[in-house]
Design a protein around this motif. Structure first.
Motif, PDB file in Angstrom:
ATOM      1  N   ARG A 139      -3.989   7.518  -2.994  1.00  0.00           N
ATOM      2  CA  ARG A 139      -3.527   6.239  -2.431  1.00  0.00           C
ATOM      3  C   ARG A 139      -3.472   5.181  -3.534  1.00  0.00           C
ATOM      4  N   TYR A 171      -8.195   2.392   1.898  1.00  0.00           N
ATOM      5  CA  TYR A 171      -6.782   2.198   2.247  1.00  0.00           C
ATOM      6  C   TYR A 171      -6.615   1.957   3.748  1.00  0.00           C
ATOM      7  N   GLN A 172      -7.352   2.758   4.554  1.00  0.00           N
ATOM      8  CA  GLN A 172      -7.163   2.628   6.004  1.00  0.00           C
ATOM      9  C   GLN A 172      -7.865   1.403   6.579  1.00  0.00           C
ATOM     10  N   ARG A 173      -8.750   0.801   5.809  1.00  0.00           N
ATOM     11  CA  ARG A 173      -9.485  -0.372   6.300  1.00  0.00           C
ATOM     12  C   ARG A 173      -8.845  -1.694   5.861  1.00  0.00           C
ATOM     13  N   LYS A 204       0.861  -1.186   0.000  1.00  0.00           N
ATOM     14  CA  LYS A 204       0.000   0.000   0.000  1.00  0.00           C
ATOM     15  C   LYS A 204       0.900   1.240   0.000  1.00  0.00           C
ATOM     16  N   ASP A 236     -10.460   6.026   2.266  1.00  0.00           N
ATOM     17  CA  ASP A 236     -11.277   5.246   3.209  1.00  0.00           C
ATOM     18  C   ASP A 236     -10.931   3.756   3.119  1.00  0.00           C
ATOM     19  N   GLU A 288       0.801   5.704   0.231  1.00  0.00           N
ATOM     20  CA  GLU A 288       0.136   7.012   0.214  1.00  0.00           C
ATOM     21  C   GLU A 288       0.772   7.878  -0.858  1.00  0.00           C
TER      22      GLU A 288
END
Lengths: 244, 111
Positions: A178, A222-224, A141, A220, A143
């Motif tokens: 992202r 990406y953070q999950r 992943k 959203d 950013e």
């Protein structure tokens, strides 16, 4: 001029008119047959080239959701059609929470939640000939990812040559805010789920095979999502398979 | 002004063909409904919802002893009775699954 000569001329004219009329009718017949053949072939093509239609309130009919119409819609409403807004939906599956399921035909990405629910996001997918299907994993992943167009993409669009060594991340970068890198085992598939600088393009078959989301949605997701999460890509009609 | 004389049978044939052609055009258009919301989207191809496709994949893995991570739905279509036919692929073989809206498996077989 004698009467019989006049009658002959009238008869000749009548015959000529009849022949011309037959020719016109024959042409009409041929045009209709060609028209029918075209309709049948378009219907057959439509079955394989899945796309979306949007309801036009002014014209009161369903029309093809093209990039031009998508741009116009976004300009008018400052958002994509409501179907593509992020929302929690019922989702009956045996897949573990955290699994990503991509429905390329309907332009939705689902993130499986507990209790037979999922978050549904709108996506843009590969244009005709660039769609793919398979079962892969989240390998990495990033950013504000750096974007390096693949060699094949540069060959297709030589204007991208200047980014052969990569374009730094930022608001102008086509990968958006992202990127979630999709791997087949330990190998990078070169396909990503990423943000976009073209938010109007959600709901279209437009990319080179990557899954694009608007930047808010990809942040959203990406953070999950966790590294190693299973990603199932469903794309009817795609000939390219990954991971199966 | 010159007029073309068209035989009645030819005229009738042309009208019938044009009528059929136009009817074909009309029936290929989706139905319009007055309560459709602005911005509503639908697909030109009606595939099975993703969760039903995956329910079939999961059922095939159990029934045929397949590795669950290798069963992929590859095509689907809605039938007249509202159920769905789903084609699956696993280890290079195809399987057919029929499922209803409630995710009940109605039939499963190798293709």
């Amino acid at each position: 001029m004698g009467c019989s000569q006049m009658m002959n001329r009238e008869l000749t004219a009548k015959i000529m008119n009849t022949l011309r009329a037959r020719a016109v009718a024959r042409r009409l017949w041929q045009t209709a047959i060609v028209g029918c053949a075209l309709i049948v072939s378009l219907a057959a093509h439509e079955a394989f080239a899945a796309s979306s239609k949007i309801y036009d309130q002014q014209e009161r009919r369903w029309i093809e959701f093209t990039p031009e119409r998508a741009k116009a819609f976004y300009k008018r409403h400052n958002q994509t059609p409501a179907s593509f807004s992020r929302q929690v939906v019922p989702f009956r599956t045996a897949e573990k929470p955290g699994t990503i399921i991509i429905d390329g035909v309907r332009h939705f990405l689902y993130l499986v939640l507990p209790d037979k629910k999922a978050i549904r996001y709108g996506i843009g997918v590969g244009r005709e000939g660039f769609g793919w299907t398979g079962i892969v994993q989240v390998g990495r992943k990033q950013e504000w990812p750096r974007w390096t167009p693949p060699k094949e993409m540069i060959e297709r669009d030589p204007k991208l040559e200047k980014y052969a060594n990569g374009m730094p991340g930022g608001p102008e970068n086509p990968l958006g805010a992202r990127a979630i890198y999709l791997f087949e085992g330990s190998r990078d598939t070169l396909y990503r789920i990423h943000g976009t600088t073209e938010p109007w393009s959600i709901g279209l078959n437009i990319s080179s095979g990557c899954i694009r989301m608007n930047n808010d949605d990809v942040v959203d997701l990406y953070q999950r999502v966790q590294i190693g999460a299973k990603v199932i890509v469903l794309f009817q009609g795609a000939s390219l398979l990954k991971g199966v | 002004m010159r007029k073309f004389l068209v035989e009645p049978s030819m005229r009738l044939a042309a009208v019938v063909v044009l009528g059929v052609s136009l009817a074909g055009c009309a029936s290929s258009q989706p139905d319009t409904v007055s309560y459709t919301q602005p911005g509503e989207i639908r697909n030109t191809t009606e595939t099975a919802p993703a969760d039903l496709q995956l329910s079939c994949a999961s059922a095939a893995a159990s029934q045929f002893g397949l590795t669950p991570d290798k069963v992929l739905p590859t095509a689907s279509s809605k039938l007249a009775d509202g159920t769905y036919n789903i084609q699956l692929m696993a280890d290079g073989r195809n399987y057919l699954c029929k499922i209803d809206e409630n995710a009940s498996i109605l039939a499963m077989s190798p293709a």
